[in-house]
Design an enzyme around this catalytic site. Sequence first.
Site, PDB file in Angstrom:
ATOM      1  N   PHE A 115      11.810   9.524 -15.794  1.00  0.00           N
ATOM      2  CA  PHE A 115      11.363   8.516 -14.851  1.00  0.00           C
ATOM      3  C   PHE A 115      11.086   7.254 -15.681  1.00  0.00           C
ATOM      4  O   PHE A 115      10.748   7.358 -16.856  1.00  0.00           O
ATOM      5  CB  PHE A 115      10.120   8.970 -14.066  1.00  0.00           C
ATOM      6  CG  PHE A 115       9.736   7.945 -13.040  1.00  0.00           C
ATOM      7  CD1 PHE A 115      10.564   7.707 -11.957  1.00  0.00           C
ATOM      8  CD2 PHE A 115       8.600   7.163 -13.183  1.00  0.00           C
ATOM      9  CE1 PHE A 115      10.257   6.707 -11.032  1.00  0.00           C
ATOM     10  CE2 PHE A 115       8.285   6.173 -12.258  1.00  0.00           C
ATOM     11  CZ  PHE A 115       9.113   5.940 -11.186  1.00  0.00           C
ATOM     12  N   THR A 116      11.250   6.083 -15.061  1.00  0.00           N
ATOM     13  CA  THR A 116      11.184   4.812 -15.825  1.00  0.00           C
ATOM     14  C   THR A 116       9.908   4.714 -16.683  1.00  0.00           C
ATOM     15  O   THR A 116       9.988   4.449 -17.890  1.00  0.00           O
ATOM     16  CB  THR A 116      11.227   3.603 -14.862  1.00  0.00           C
ATOM     17  OG1 THR A 116      10.284   3.825 -13.816  1.00  0.00           O
ATOM     18  CG2 THR A 116      12.605   3.408 -14.258  1.00  0.00           C
ATOM     19  N   ASP A 168       5.272  17.101 -14.352  1.00  0.00           N
ATOM     20  CA  ASP A 168       4.941  15.880 -13.618  1.00  0.00           C
ATOM     21  C   ASP A 168       4.988  16.272 -12.142  1.00  0.00           C
ATOM     22  O   ASP A 168       6.060  16.500 -11.574  1.00  0.00           O
ATOM     23  CB  ASP A 168       5.967  14.775 -13.923  1.00  0.00           C
ATOM     24  CG  ASP A 168       5.680  13.502 -13.128  1.00  0.00           C
ATOM     25  OD1 ASP A 168       4.872  13.545 -12.183  1.00  0.00           O
ATOM     26  OD2 ASP A 168       6.290  12.455 -13.446  1.00  0.00           O
ATOM     27  N   PHE A 191      14.132  -4.991 -13.544  1.00  0.00           N
ATOM     28  CA  PHE A 191      14.273  -4.759 -12.107  1.00  0.00           C
ATOM     29  C   PHE A 191      13.041  -5.217 -11.334  1.00  0.00           C
ATOM     30  O   PHE A 191      13.118  -5.506 -10.154  1.00  0.00           O
ATOM     31  CB  PHE A 191      14.586  -3.285 -11.794  1.00  0.00           C
ATOM     32  CG  PHE A 191      13.496  -2.320 -12.186  1.00  0.00           C
ATOM     33  CD1 PHE A 191      13.430  -1.835 -13.477  1.00  0.00           C
ATOM     34  CD2 PHE A 191      12.567  -1.894 -11.263  1.00  0.00           C
ATOM     35  CE1 PHE A 191      12.435  -0.939 -13.843  1.00  0.00           C
ATOM     36  CE2 PHE A 191      11.560  -1.002 -11.615  1.00  0.00           C
ATOM     37  CZ  PHE A 191      11.492  -0.528 -12.920  1.00  0.00           C
ATOM     38  N   TYR A 231     -21.515   5.923 -11.608  1.00  0.00           N
ATOM     39  CA  TYR A 231     -20.642   5.743 -12.777  1.00  0.00           C
ATOM     40  C   TYR A 231     -20.370   7.079 -13.445  1.00  0.00           C
ATOM     41  O   TYR A 231     -19.248   7.413 -13.767  1.00  0.00           O
ATOM     42  CB  TYR A 231     -21.324   4.783 -13.755  1.00  0.00           C
ATOM     43  CG  TYR A 231     -20.440   4.350 -14.898  1.00  0.00           C
ATOM     44  CD1 TYR A 231     -19.631   3.222 -14.772  1.00  0.00           C
ATOM     45  CD2 TYR A 231     -20.414   5.064 -16.094  1.00  0.00           C
ATOM     46  CE1 TYR A 231     -18.815   2.824 -15.823  1.00  0.00           C
ATOM     47  CE2 TYR A 231     -19.596   4.668 -17.134  1.00  0.00           C
ATOM     48  CZ  TYR A 231     -18.800   3.546 -17.001  1.00  0.00           C
ATOM     49  OH  TYR A 231     -17.992   3.154 -18.035  1.00  0.00           O
ATOM     50  N   ARG A 255      18.251   1.650  -7.411  1.00  0.00           N
ATOM     51  CA  ARG A 255      18.073   2.638  -8.466  1.00  0.00           C
ATOM     52  C   ARG A 255      19.427   2.839  -9.111  1.00  0.00           C
ATOM     53  O   ARG A 255      20.151   3.766  -8.829  1.00  0.00           O
ATOM     54  CB  ARG A 255      17.522   3.966  -7.916  1.00  0.00           C
ATOM     55  CG  ARG A 255      16.126   3.884  -7.350  1.00  0.00           C
ATOM     56  CD  ARG A 255      14.988   4.086  -8.333  1.00  0.00           C
ATOM     57  NE  ARG A 255      14.609   2.970  -9.173  1.00  0.00           N
ATOM     58  CZ  ARG A 255      13.385   2.832  -9.713  1.00  0.00           C
ATOM     59  NH1 ARG A 255      12.452   3.707  -9.484  1.00  0.00           N
ATOM     60  NH2 ARG A 255      13.107   1.819 -10.503  1.00  0.00           N
ATOM     61  N   LYS A 261       1.338   9.363  -4.795  1.00  0.00           N
ATOM     62  CA  LYS A 261       2.318  10.184  -4.083  1.00  0.00           C
ATOM     63  C   LYS A 261       1.692  11.512  -3.683  1.00  0.00           C
ATOM     64  O   LYS A 261       1.582  11.827  -2.521  1.00  0.00           O
ATOM     65  CB  LYS A 261       3.544  10.422  -4.966  1.00  0.00           C
ATOM     66  CG  LYS A 261       4.346   9.151  -5.216  1.00  0.00           C
ATOM     67  CD  LYS A 261       5.576   9.437  -6.050  1.00  0.00           C
ATOM     68  CE  LYS A 261       6.315   8.178  -6.429  1.00  0.00           C
ATOM     69  NZ  LYS A 261       7.467   7.895  -5.592  1.00  0.00           N
TER      70      LYS A 261
HETATM   71  N1  F0G Z   1       6.263  10.174 -12.177  1.00  0.00           N
HETATM   72  C1  F0G Z   1       7.048  10.121 -11.090  1.00  0.00           C
HETATM   73  C2  F0G Z   1       7.973  11.248 -10.805  1.00  0.00           C
HETATM   74  C3  F0G Z   1       6.988   9.005 -10.236  1.00  0.00           C
HETATM   75  O1  F0G Z   1       7.776   8.976  -9.165  1.00  0.00           O
HETATM   76  C4  F0G Z   1       6.089   7.957 -10.535  1.00  0.00           C
HETATM   77  C5  F0G Z   1       6.033   6.771  -9.699  1.00  0.00           C
HETATM   78  C6  F0G Z   1       5.286   8.059 -11.683  1.00  0.00           C
HETATM   79  C7  F0G Z   1       5.398   9.190 -12.486  1.00  0.00           C
HETATM   80  C8  F0G Z   1       4.322   6.984 -12.065  1.00  0.00           C
HETATM   81  O2  F0G Z   1       3.233   7.006 -11.227  1.00  0.00           O
HETATM   82  O3  F0G Z   1       3.316   4.762 -10.085  1.00  0.00           O
HETATM   83  O4  F0G Z   1       1.231   6.168 -10.067  1.00  0.00           O
HETATM   84  O5  F0G Z   1       1.987   5.062 -12.135  1.00  0.00           O
HETATM   85  N2  F0G Z   1       6.922   6.430  -8.888  1.00  0.00           N
HETATM   86  C9  F0G Z   1       6.873   5.247  -8.028  1.00  0.00           C
HETATM   87  C10 F0G Z   1       8.113   5.157  -7.164  1.00  0.00           C
HETATM   88  C11 F0G Z   1       6.580   3.994  -8.750  1.00  0.00           C
HETATM   89  O6  F0G Z   1       8.219   4.169  -6.434  1.00  0.00           O
HETATM   90  O7  F0G Z   1       8.958   6.045  -7.176  1.00  0.00           O
HETATM   91  P1  F0G Z   1       2.405   5.671 -10.848  1.00  0.00           P
END
Ligand code: F0G
Length: 482
Positions: free
Chosen positions: A132-133, A223, A455, A80, A389, A266
Amino acid sequence: MANIKFYSGEEIPLEMHKVRIVQKLFLPTIDERKAHMNAAGNNTFLLQNKDVYLDMLTDSGVNAMSDNQQAAMLRADDSYAGSETFTRLEEKLREIFGMNYFLPTHQGRAAENILATAYVREGDVVPMNFHFTTTKAHITRMGGRVEELVIQEGLNPNSTHPFKGNFDIPRLRKLIEEVGAERIPFLRIETGTNLIGGQPLSLENMKEVCAVCKEFGIRTVMDASLLQDNLYFIKTREEACKNMTIREITAELAKNFDIIYFSARKLGFARGGGICIRKKEECLRMKEFVPLFEGFLTYGGMSVREMEAITVGLDETMDEDIISQGPLFIEYMCNELQKAGVPVITPAGGLGCHINAMEFLKHLPQQEYPAGSLAAACYITGGIRGMERGTLSEQRNEDGSERFSEMELLRLAMPRRVFTLSQVKYVVDRLVWLYENRHLVGGLKFVEEPKVLRFFFGRLEPVSDWQDKLVAKFKADFGDSL
Ligand code: F0G
């Protein structure tokens, strides 16, 4: 990995790895695919993976691991607090990014949650090349506003600019003048800009942006979720970096930033995430949120196996042979599609191949969600799951009207080291067929529309019987073939 010239004259990206574990796939018939698409409310997020032949929804958490990653996962130190595994990861990040502190999180958006909670206040403005979303959602949740300052070429699907993710620096200066540096808690640079087609920034541009921020005392945040592809593009497209190693480029880049966060779903071919921080006081500002939201400071919601996989995966990210696989496959796919006239975003970026749905389905108004329709048609045609997208991925305006997105894209992500070239050729073939029959593709309308992140969960139906017509034409052309 490089493109290899064949005796036939063709140039093909040659895999520098071999497959040692496989997963069986199924390709449902076209009638089954249409039924599955409808059962999923014409939303590719709602498909069952067992019904998908090629899953190109995302490259997040679905990249193939290497033998060395798997081996490292076995030696994970399960505890832990104070796990050796965490120390190995922390040291690897320090070695690569040169930052002193590391806070672990369960994935990328959790890092965004912590950053926004620690820094963003009502009325604040966060400049970025593009949103980013999940990033935007966390900033607006805290009462902040996102300002997108990508160069104009970034929003032009046909531009051939090598770094379409670059910041527009004069606009950045103007914004700082207008809102005042004290209203800007941080500036965020998204390497490998996700929503505009995985387009990179140059090292030069990032250095300049950070220099402007230093002038005004503004914190800089990277990021790095899509840094892997961006590094490859810097190495291959930026003259000044041609003779630098990937490791040198990374170090040169990282030293400009105060904070670097990432999704390890990623970056690092694994799962998880975290925040690397230069200064102690900044670390202290965010640290308390880790045990609150994520888990203890030496795991932050990640399993020790995931952390071991990231440590090895980060080292592999410094290997040009390894990181070139994604961009080269994507470039191959884009080139083949372009040869057949299919409109794709150029130049080929990272993450995946992005089809310009606005152009592909010119006859559809944006109200009928061209990128969403194309995603549904692509699954019906080939069992290929992509991601919309475009307007569907936006949230409606306060007054309930549609917020039309600047681009309507179908993203076909290329999970790293997962597909073979014949599978890529199959995707190209089915898309070319679909393009030649594009007049058959109609629009979609909502039957269930959630208010937030529609979405993910929204359900839609075709506005006419266009899917029946598409299936009939497919059968006429392909007969009994799947
Ligand atoms: N920033 C970027 C540029 C991303 O592409 C993503 C995730 C995140 C932050 C968030 O990271 O999913 O680990 O919480 N992109 C995914 C995609 C969801 O399908 O492009 P996460």
